[in-house]
Design a protein around this motif. Structure first.
Motif, PDB file in Angstrom:
ATOM      1  N   PRO A 283      10.316 -75.924  60.443  1.00 53.75           N
ATOM      2  CA  PRO A 283      11.131 -74.726  60.703  1.00 53.75           C
ATOM      3  C   PRO A 283      12.304 -74.594  59.731  1.00 53.75           C
ATOM      4  CG  PRO A 283      10.561 -75.792  62.766  1.00 53.75           C
ATOM      5  CD  PRO A 283      10.129 -76.723  61.672  1.00 53.75           C
ATOM      6  N   SER A 284      12.837 -75.741  59.270  1.00 50.73           N
ATOM      7  CA  SER A 284      13.916 -75.694  58.272  1.00 50.73           C
ATOM      8  C   SER A 284      13.412 -75.095  56.965  1.00 50.73           C
ATOM      9  CB  SER A 284      14.467 -77.104  58.023  1.00 50.73           C
ATOM     10  OG  SER A 284      14.968 -77.675  59.203  1.00 50.73           O
ATOM     11  N   ALA A 285      12.162 -75.412  56.611  1.00 55.89           N
ATOM     12  CA  ALA A 285      11.574 -74.845  55.394  1.00 55.89           C
ATOM     13  C   ALA A 285      11.405 -73.340  55.526  1.00 55.89           C
ATOM     14  CB  ALA A 285      10.222 -75.507  55.116  1.00 55.89           C
ATOM     15  N   VAL A 286      10.970 -72.886  56.686  1.00 52.65           N
ATOM     16  CA  VAL A 286      10.806 -71.441  56.911  1.00 52.65           C
ATOM     17  C   VAL A 286      12.154 -70.731  56.832  1.00 52.65           C
ATOM     18  CG1 VAL A 286      10.125 -69.693  58.608  1.00 52.65           C
ATOM     19  CG2 VAL A 286       8.705 -71.723  58.261  1.00 52.65           C
ATOM     20  N   ARG A 287      13.176 -71.316  57.454  1.00 53.51           N
ATOM     21  CA  ARG A 287      14.506 -70.687  57.405  1.00 53.51           C
ATOM     22  C   ARG A 287      15.026 -70.622  55.977  1.00 53.51           C
ATOM     23  NH1 ARG A 287      15.100 -73.498  62.410  1.00 53.51           N
ATOM     24  NH2 ARG A 287      15.970 -75.330  61.376  1.00 53.51           N
ATOM     25  N   ARG A 288      14.763 -71.666  55.177  1.00 61.46           N
ATOM     26  CA  ARG A 288      15.226 -71.653  53.787  1.00 61.46           C
ATOM     27  C   ARG A 288      14.512 -70.553  52.990  1.00 61.46           C
ATOM     28  NH1 ARG A 288      17.500 -75.239  50.004  1.00 61.46           N
ATOM     29  NH2 ARG A 288      18.048 -73.947  48.198  1.00 61.46           N
ATOM     30  N   LEU A 289      13.220 -70.385  53.219  1.00 58.51           N
ATOM     31  CA  LEU A 289      12.487 -69.313  52.559  1.00 58.51           C
ATOM     32  C   LEU A 289      13.041 -67.946  52.947  1.00 58.51           C
ATOM     33  CD1 LEU A 289       8.797 -70.573  52.865  1.00 58.51           C
ATOM     34  CD2 LEU A 289      10.003 -70.079  50.749  1.00 58.51           C
ATOM     35  N   GLN A 290      13.392 -67.802  54.196  1.00 58.98           N
ATOM     36  CA  GLN A 290      13.938 -66.519  54.647  1.00 58.98           C
ATOM     37  C   GLN A 290      15.312 -66.256  54.043  1.00 58.98           C
ATOM     38  OE1 GLN A 290      13.633 -67.276  58.855  1.00 58.98           O
ATOM     39  NE2 GLN A 290      11.666 -66.201  59.034  1.00 58.98           N
ATOM     40  N   ARG A 291      16.091 -67.318  53.822  1.00 59.71           N
ATOM     41  CA  ARG A 291      17.409 -67.139  53.202  1.00 59.71           C
ATOM     42  C   ARG A 291      17.293 -66.885  51.711  1.00 59.71           C
ATOM     43  NH1 ARG A 291      18.949 -71.987  55.654  1.00 59.71           N
ATOM     44  NH2 ARG A 291      19.458 -72.892  53.625  1.00 59.71           N
ATOM     45  N   GLU A 292      16.291 -67.502  51.069  1.00 64.07           N
ATOM     46  CA  GLU A 292      16.142 -67.382  49.615  1.00 64.07           C
ATOM     47  C   GLU A 292      14.723 -66.961  49.256  1.00 64.07           C
ATOM     48  OE1 GLU A 292      17.816 -70.321  46.958  1.00 64.07           O
ATOM     49  OE2 GLU A 292      18.832 -71.265  48.661  1.00 64.07           O
ATOM     50  N   PRO A 293      14.426 -65.675  49.296  1.00 64.10           N
ATOM     51  CA  PRO A 293      13.072 -65.198  48.967  1.00 64.10           C
ATOM     52  C   PRO A 293      12.619 -65.605  47.569  1.00 64.10           C
ATOM     53  CG  PRO A 293      14.362 -63.460  50.018  1.00 64.10           C
ATOM     54  CD  PRO A 293      15.321 -64.572  49.718  1.00 64.10           C
ATOM     55  N   ALA A 294      13.566 -65.928  46.669  1.00 67.07           N
ATOM     56  CA  ALA A 294      13.167 -66.317  45.308  1.00 67.07           C
ATOM     57  C   ALA A 294      12.319 -67.586  45.312  1.00 67.07           C
ATOM     58  CB  ALA A 294      14.409 -66.526  44.442  1.00 67.07           C
ATOM     59  N   ILE A 295      12.491 -68.431  46.334  1.00 64.78           N
ATOM     60  CA  ILE A 295      11.685 -69.651  46.409  1.00 64.78           C
ATOM     61  C   ILE A 295      10.207 -69.305  46.558  1.00 64.78           C
ATOM     62  CG2 ILE A 295      11.225 -71.739  47.781  1.00 64.78           C
ATOM     63  CD1 ILE A 295      14.157 -71.895  48.416  1.00 64.78           C
ATOM     64  N   ALA A 296       9.926 -68.185  47.224  1.00 60.82           N
ATOM     65  CA  ALA A 296       8.533 -67.770  47.391  1.00 60.82           C
ATOM     66  C   ALA A 296       7.869 -67.532  46.042  1.00 60.82           C
ATOM     67  CB  ALA A 296       8.450 -66.522  48.257  1.00 60.82           C
ATOM     68  N   SER A 297       8.640 -67.029  45.073  1.00 64.04           N
ATOM     69  CA  SER A 297       8.074 -66.796  43.736  1.00 64.04           C
ATOM     70  C   SER A 297       7.647 -68.112  43.099  1.00 64.04           C
ATOM     71  CB  SER A 297       9.100 -66.090  42.848  1.00 64.04           C
ATOM     72  OG  SER A 297       9.448 -64.841  43.396  1.00 64.04           O
ATOM     73  N   GLU A 298       8.446 -69.160  43.322  1.00 67.97           N
ATOM     74  CA  GLU A 298       8.081 -70.458  42.770  1.00 67.97           C
ATOM     75  C   GLU A 298       6.855 -71.041  43.481  1.00 67.97           C
ATOM     76  OE1 GLU A 298      11.105 -73.219  41.782  1.00 67.97           O
ATOM     77  OE2 GLU A 298      12.709 -71.718  41.850  1.00 67.97           O
ATOM     78  N   LEU A 299       6.752 -70.773  44.779  1.00 69.97           N
ATOM     79  CA  LEU A 299       5.568 -71.234  45.499  1.00 69.97           C
ATOM     80  C   LEU A 299       4.322 -70.499  45.012  1.00 69.97           C
ATOM     81  CD1 LEU A 299       6.900 -71.558  49.175  1.00 69.97           C
ATOM     82  CD2 LEU A 299       6.697 -73.334  47.434  1.00 69.97           C
TER      83      LEU A 299
END
Length: 710
Positions: free
Chosen positions: A620-636
Motif C-alpha cells: 500500500p505504501s508503494a501505491v500511495r507513492r505512485l499516487q503522489r508522484e505519477p512520474a514514477i509510473a513513466s519509469e515503470l
C-alpha cells in the motif's frame, strides 16, 4: 546444491545416478560438499551413484557420528541397505554404536548392513524386552537368520500374543508356525476380528494367508475382507484396500469395492489400473479419476445441486456420493449441503446422525474436511450435543483439525448458521476452544456472517475484547475494532502501546504494523498521536513509529529527518534496517524515484520470505507513492518496455492499475502483451506480489486486470 524436494522422491536419485555416474567429476563434487549431506539430497545421489565406494562409506560414518544412535540415516536406510550391505567400514561403525541405539527402525535397518552376531543378539534382546510386537525386529530376524535356532525359539513365542497385537506381524506368521492349517485358521480369525488404528494392518493378514495357500476363490476370506470398515480412513486404509483389490482382483464383488476406492484420498488409482485394467468398465472408471473436473468446478456442482436435492432424489444421491470426494473442500461442501437438504426434507434419521458422529472422529485422508463438515452438519440439524460428546471422548479433538475452512469460505456460512446450536451445546468458553473463534482467520471470515444472529455477534464481541487485552492483539482484531468506529479512545491507546512495545516474533510484528496503519489512517489529525510517534521515532529501532510515519506523514519534516538518518546508516543503497518489510515501506515513502523502481523490480524477482510476509504492509505504501508522484509510473512503463521478467510484468502492472486504474496507456501495453503471449507455446508464469500468488500465469492475470481492474 540439489533441491531438497529430490529427497522426497526415492526414484529421482536413482535416475540421476543412471544419467550422471559416468561423469568423472561428479564424485569429487559430491565429496567436496559432504558437510551439508545431513540435510542435502546429494547424499542419496552419492549412495545410488557410487555403491560400495570406500570413500562414500567413510563419509557415511562421519555423518553417523553427528547424531545419537542411527538417526543420521533415517531417510536413507533403503538405499544404504541396497548399496552398502555388508560393507566392512560402515558395518563396523554401526556395530560400535549398538549400545546407543534406541529406535527399533534404525536398529533393524542397521542389522541388514551389519549382519553380525552382535546385531542378532541385540535384535533378540530387544524383541524379548518389548511389551508389544514390532514388525521391524521380526522382519530383520527372519530375513537375516531364518534358520537360526535361537531366532526360531524366540519367534515361536509370537503365536502366544493376542490377536490384536499379532496382526502387526501376520505376514510372517506362516514362517513361524509349522502347522499351515492351524496358521490359516488363526489368520482368518485375525481378519474377522481386525480392529482399526495402530494394529489395523489387514494387508499383512492377507499376505500371510496367501503364504498358506490360494485365497482368491475362498468365499469366507473374501467376505471377511469386504466387511472391513472401508469408510474409517484409518492410517492403513489405503494399504488394506489395495491388498483386497490385489488378492481378489477377479471377484465381481471387488469391482464395486475398487470403484469406490478410486474416489478416496488413498491414492489407489494405480493399484486398480494394474489389477483390473483389463476390465473395460474399470478402465473407464480409472480414466474418470485420472482426469477429474477441476476442484473449483466440482465445488460449483455441489453448490448447484444443493437446492435441487431438496426435491430431487437423483441430485441428493449425487451429493451423498460427493461426501466421499478425495478433495477436502468438496467433501466439506457436500457434507454441509446434504445436511441442509435433509433438514429441509425432514429426513434426519438415526443412521444419518450416527454417520455424522463418525465423521467428527475421522482420521487419515480428508480428515480436516470431514471433521469440519461433520461439525457444521450436526449444528445445522440441531445436534451440537454430539459435537460436545466427540470432544469429550478419548479420541477428542480441538480446532487444529478443522483448518480446511481457511480455503472453503462457504463453510464459514454454514458454521455461522449453526452457531446458536453449537454454542448452546458446547457452552462458553468451550465453544471458543472447539471452533477456534480466537483464530485470526476465523475472526476475519466469521465476523460479518455471525452478525446475522445475536449469539454470533456476542461471541465475536467477546473474542475481540479478549484479544485487545493481550500484549499483541491479532491484526484482524485491531482492524475489526477500527471498522466499528466505537471505542476510539481505547483503540488509540492500544495502538500507541503496541508502537512502544515493538515485537520479536512475526505475529507480534504484524500487530505493530497494523497499529501503525490504524494510527496513520484513523488518527492522522490527532496532534497527541503525532507527537507520541515523533518521540518514539528518535529511536531508529522503533520500527512501529517509523512505519507509522511512512504510512501517515511521509511528507513531514519529521519523516525527512528520520529518513536521512536511516540513509546515513545504509549508504547509497538506501535506508538500513534489520527488518526488510520496514525497509520496503520506508523506501516506498521517501527514496528517490529510481530507487523506488529498483526496489520494486528486486522484490518482483526475489521471493524472499521477509518481502513476501510483509506484502500487506509495504505494498500500500508503494501505491500511495505512485499516487503522489505519477512520474514514477513513466519509469515503470520504461521497465515494461524493455524485456521485463514475468514477475515484473505481474507486479508493476498490478501496482499501476491499483494506483490509477487501467489508464489508456496501460491498456494499450496490456493489449499488446496479451497478443504476444498468445503466441507462446508455454504460458510464462511469475510472482504476482499484489495478489500474493506465486506461479501466476502472466496472460491470465493481464486479462483479469483488463476485465476487473485489480
Amino acid at each position: 546444491m540439489l533441491s531438497e524436494e529430490i529427497a522426497y522422491d526415492g526414484a529421482i536419485p536413482a535416475l540421476l545416478a543412471r544419467g550422471w555416474r559416468d561423469w568423472d567429476s561428479l564424485r569429487d563434487i559430491l565429496l567436496t560438499d559432504r558437510h551439508s549431506w545431513s540435510r542435502d539430497p546429494a547424499l542419496a545421489v552419492a549412495i545410488e551413484t557410487f555403491p560400495g565406494d570406500d570413500e562414500i562409506a567413510r563419509v557415511l560414518v562421519e555423518l553417523l557420528g553427528r547424531q545419537k544412535g542411527f538417526f543420521a540415516f533415517h531417510g536413507h536406510w533403503r538405499q544404504i541397505r541396497e548399496h552398502f550391505s555388508g560393507h566392512p567400514i560402515l558395518a563396523r561403525a554401526l556395530e560400535d554404536r549398538l549400545d546407543s541405539v534406541e529406535d527399533d527402525f534404525g536398529l533393524a535397518n542397521a542389522a541388514y548392513v551389519g549382519r553380525s552376531e552382535a546385531f542378532k543378539a541385540k535384535l533378540l534382546s530387544r524383541q524379548l524386552e518389548r511389551s508389544y510386537l514390532d514388525f521391524w525386529l521380526v522382519d530383520a530376524l527372519l530375513d537375516l537368520w531364518p534358520h537360526d535356532r535361537g531366532v526360531q525359539e524366540v519367534l515361536q513365542k509370537l503365536v502366544d500374543w493376542d490377536d490384536d497385537q499379532l496382526s502387526e506381524v501376520a505376514h510372517r506368521l506362516p514362517e513361524i508356525m509349522a502347522d499351515k492349517k492351524a496358521c490359516r485358521t488363526r489368520l482368518i480369525r485375525l481378519l474377522k476380528t481386525r480392529k482399526g488404528g495402530r494394529h489395523g494392518r489387514a494387508d499383512r493378514i492377507l499376505k500371510g494367508l496367501m503364504a498358506t495357500g490360494p485365497i482368491a476363490d475362498d468365499p469366507e476370506i473374501l467376505q471377511a475382507a469386504l466387511k472391513l470398515d472401508k469408510e474409517s480412513d484409518y492410517f492403513w486404509s489405503g494399504l488394506n484396500t489395495a491388498a483386497i483389490i490385489e488378492a481378489f482382483k477377479e471377484a465381481p464383488e471387488v469391482q464395486a469395492f475398487a470403484t469406490q476406492a478410486l474416489h478416496t484420498a488413498a491414492g489407489l488409482t494405480g493399484v486398480v489400473a494394474l489389477c483390473q485394467g483389463h476390465i473395460p468398465q474399470m478402465r473407464a472408471e480409472v480414466l474418470k479419476v485420472s482426469a477429474p473436473l477441476p476442484d473449483a468446478l466440482r465445488m460449483t456442482v455441489v453448490e448447484a445441486l444443493r437446492d435441487r436435492a431438496v426435491d430431487d432424489d437423483y441430485a441428493m444421491d449425487l451429493l451423498v456420493q460427493a461426501q466421499k470426494e478425495s478433495e477436502e473442500d468438496v467433501c466439506t461442501a457436500a457434507l454441509i449441503a446434504v445436511a441442509e437438504c435433509r433438514q429441509s426434507r425432514a429426513d434426519v434419521n438415526d443412521d444419518y446422525v450416527a454417520f455424522l458422529s463418525r465423521e467428527l472422529l475421522a482420521i487419515g485422508g480428508r480428515m480436516a474436511g470431514r471433521r469440519l463438515g461433520g461439525v457444521a452438519a450436526l449444528g445445522i440439524i440441531g445436534r451440537g450435543d454430539l459435537v460436545q460428546a466427540a470432544r469429550e471422548s478419548k479420541d477428542g479433538w480441538e480446532v487444529q483439525y478443522l483448518y480446511s475452512w481457511r480455503d472453503y469460505g462457504a463453510a464459514f456460512g454454514a458454521l455461522a448458521k449453526a452457531w446458536p446450536t453449537l454454542a448452546a451445546a458446547l457452552g462458553d468458553p468451550s465453544v471458543n476452544t472447539a471452533l477456534g473463534i480466537d483464530d485470526e482467520i476465523f475472526l476475519t471470515e466469521m465476523a460479518p456472517r455471525l452478525a446475522a444472529n445475536e449469539a454470533g455477534r456476542e461471541a465475536v464481541a467477546e473474542a475481540v475484547e479478549r484479544q485487545l487485552r493481550l500484549a499483541h492483539p491479532r491484526p484482524a482484531v485491531l482492524a475489526l475494532r477500527a471498522r466499528e468506529r466505537t471505542g476510539r479512545g481505547a483503540l488509540k491507546t492500544v495502538c500507541l502501546d503496541l508502537l512502544s512495545r515493538g515485537g520479536g516474533s512475526w505475529n507480534q510484528i504484524e500487530s505493530v504494523f497494523m497499529a501503525a496503519r490504524i494510527l496513520a489512517e484513523d488518527f492522522h489529525d490527532d496532534p497527541a498521536v503525532f507527537q507520541r510517534i515523533v518521540d518514539l521515532s528518535h529511536d531508529l529501532g522503533s520500527f512501529g513509529a517509523i512505519a507509522a510515519l511512512s504510512d501517515g506523514w511521509p511528507e513531514s519534516e519529521v519523516f525527512a529527518h528520520v529518513f536521512s538518518r536511516l540513509v546515513a546508516l545504509g549508504g547509497e543503497a538506501g535506508p538500513e534496517l534489520s527488518m526488510t518489510a520496514v525497509v520496503m515501506k520506508v523506501t516506498m515513502a521517501g527514496s528517490r524515484p529510481e530507487r523506488v523502481v529498483r526496489a520494486l523490480r528486486e522484490a518482483s524477482n526475489t521471493l524472499k520470505v521477509e518481502i513476501w510476509d510483509g506484502l500487506p504492509y509495504w505494498l500500500p505504501s508503494a501505491v500511495r507513492r505512485l499516487q503522489r508522484e505519477p512520474a514514477i509510473a513513466s519509469e515503470l512503463m520504461a521497465v515494461l518496455n524493455c524485456e521485463p521478467t514475468a514477475g515484473e510484468i505481474l507486479t508493476l502492472v498490478s501496482l499501476m492499475a491499483a494506483a490509477y486504474g487501467v489508464t489508456p496507456d496501460l491498456r494499450r501495453w496490456v493489449d499488446a502483451a496479451i497478443s504476444r503471449l498468445r503466441l507462446e507455446p508455454v504460458a510464462s508464469t511469475g510472482v504476482d506480489l499484489w495478489r500474493s500468488r506465486p506461479d501466476t500465469p502472466v496472460r491470465q492475470r493481464l486479462v483479469e486486470i483488463l476485465r476487473d481492474g485489480v
